[in-house]
Enzyme design. Structure first.
Site, PDB file in Angstrom:
ATOM      1  N   MET A 129       0.842  -1.167   0.000  1.00  0.00           N
ATOM      2  CA  MET A 129       0.000   0.000   0.000  1.00  0.00           C
ATOM      3  C   MET A 129       0.883   1.224   0.000  1.00  0.00           C
ATOM      4  O   MET A 129       1.216   1.741   1.045  1.00  0.00           O
ATOM      5  CB  MET A 129      -0.894  -0.027   1.238  1.00  0.00           C
ATOM      6  CG  MET A 129      -1.953   1.023   1.309  1.00  0.00           C
ATOM      7  SD  MET A 129      -1.643   2.773   1.539  1.00  0.00           S
ATOM      8  CE  MET A 129      -0.344   2.969   2.648  1.00  0.00           C
ATOM      9  N   PRO A 130       1.318   1.657  -1.134  1.00  0.00           N
ATOM     10  CA  PRO A 130       2.075   2.902  -1.158  1.00  0.00           C
ATOM     11  C   PRO A 130       1.170   4.121  -1.001  1.00  0.00           C
ATOM     12  O   PRO A 130       0.026   4.128  -1.456  1.00  0.00           O
ATOM     13  CB  PRO A 130       2.721   2.906  -2.538  1.00  0.00           C
ATOM     14  CG  PRO A 130       2.589   1.522  -3.055  1.00  0.00           C
ATOM     15  CD  PRO A 130       1.381   0.949  -2.393  1.00  0.00           C
TER      16      PRO A 130
END
Length: 135
Positions: free
Chosen positions: A1-2
């Site tokens: 999850m950037p």
């Protein structure tokens, strides 16, 4: 999850900005295998002179079309995976008219304890979210 911050100079149309954001997201999805809806981006337009991005001694000039990208993500990906992501982003942005000289990426890693998605809980630690696989 950037978490991805995208900084650009003012002057692009909303469609061009969306196209840039989509290209960056699509590259991350393709390279890291994250779900398409795992998208967190902050896009900021700046007035002239508020982004200073020189060449760090590499001998090229950036234009006012520079795209500054900061990627905040969990640690653990290989150097090769990161380099592949950088290349994919540059290629995708090139297809949107952003010159390679104007693509600047800063990559910051952290751990599962460094994220909360709401309610003041670190969901990766509580088990509400699974820690992402490393690509």
């Amino acid at each position: 999850m950037p978490l991805v911050r995208i900084d650009v100079n003012a002057g692009r149309t909303p469609e061009q900005i969306s196209s840039i954001a989509d290209a960056i997201h699509d590259a991350i999805v393709a390279e890291y295998g994250i779900p398409a809806r795992d998208r967190f981006q902050i896009i900021t337009e700046h007035q002239g002179g508020q982004i200073i991005a020189q060449d760090a001694g590499l001998g090229f000039d950036r234009s006012s079309g520079v795209v500054m990208i900061q990627i905040f993500t969990q640690r653990g990906r290989t150097t090769e995976a990161k380099q592949s992501l950088y290349a994919r982003i540059a290629e995708a942005l090139g297809e949107k008219g952003v010159d390679g000289n104007d693509v600047f990426i800063g990559y910051v890693e952290n751990g599962p304890e460094d994220w909360t998605f709401g309610f003041g809980r670190a969901q990766y630690l509580t088990g509400e979210l699974a820690v992402p696989n490393r690509a």
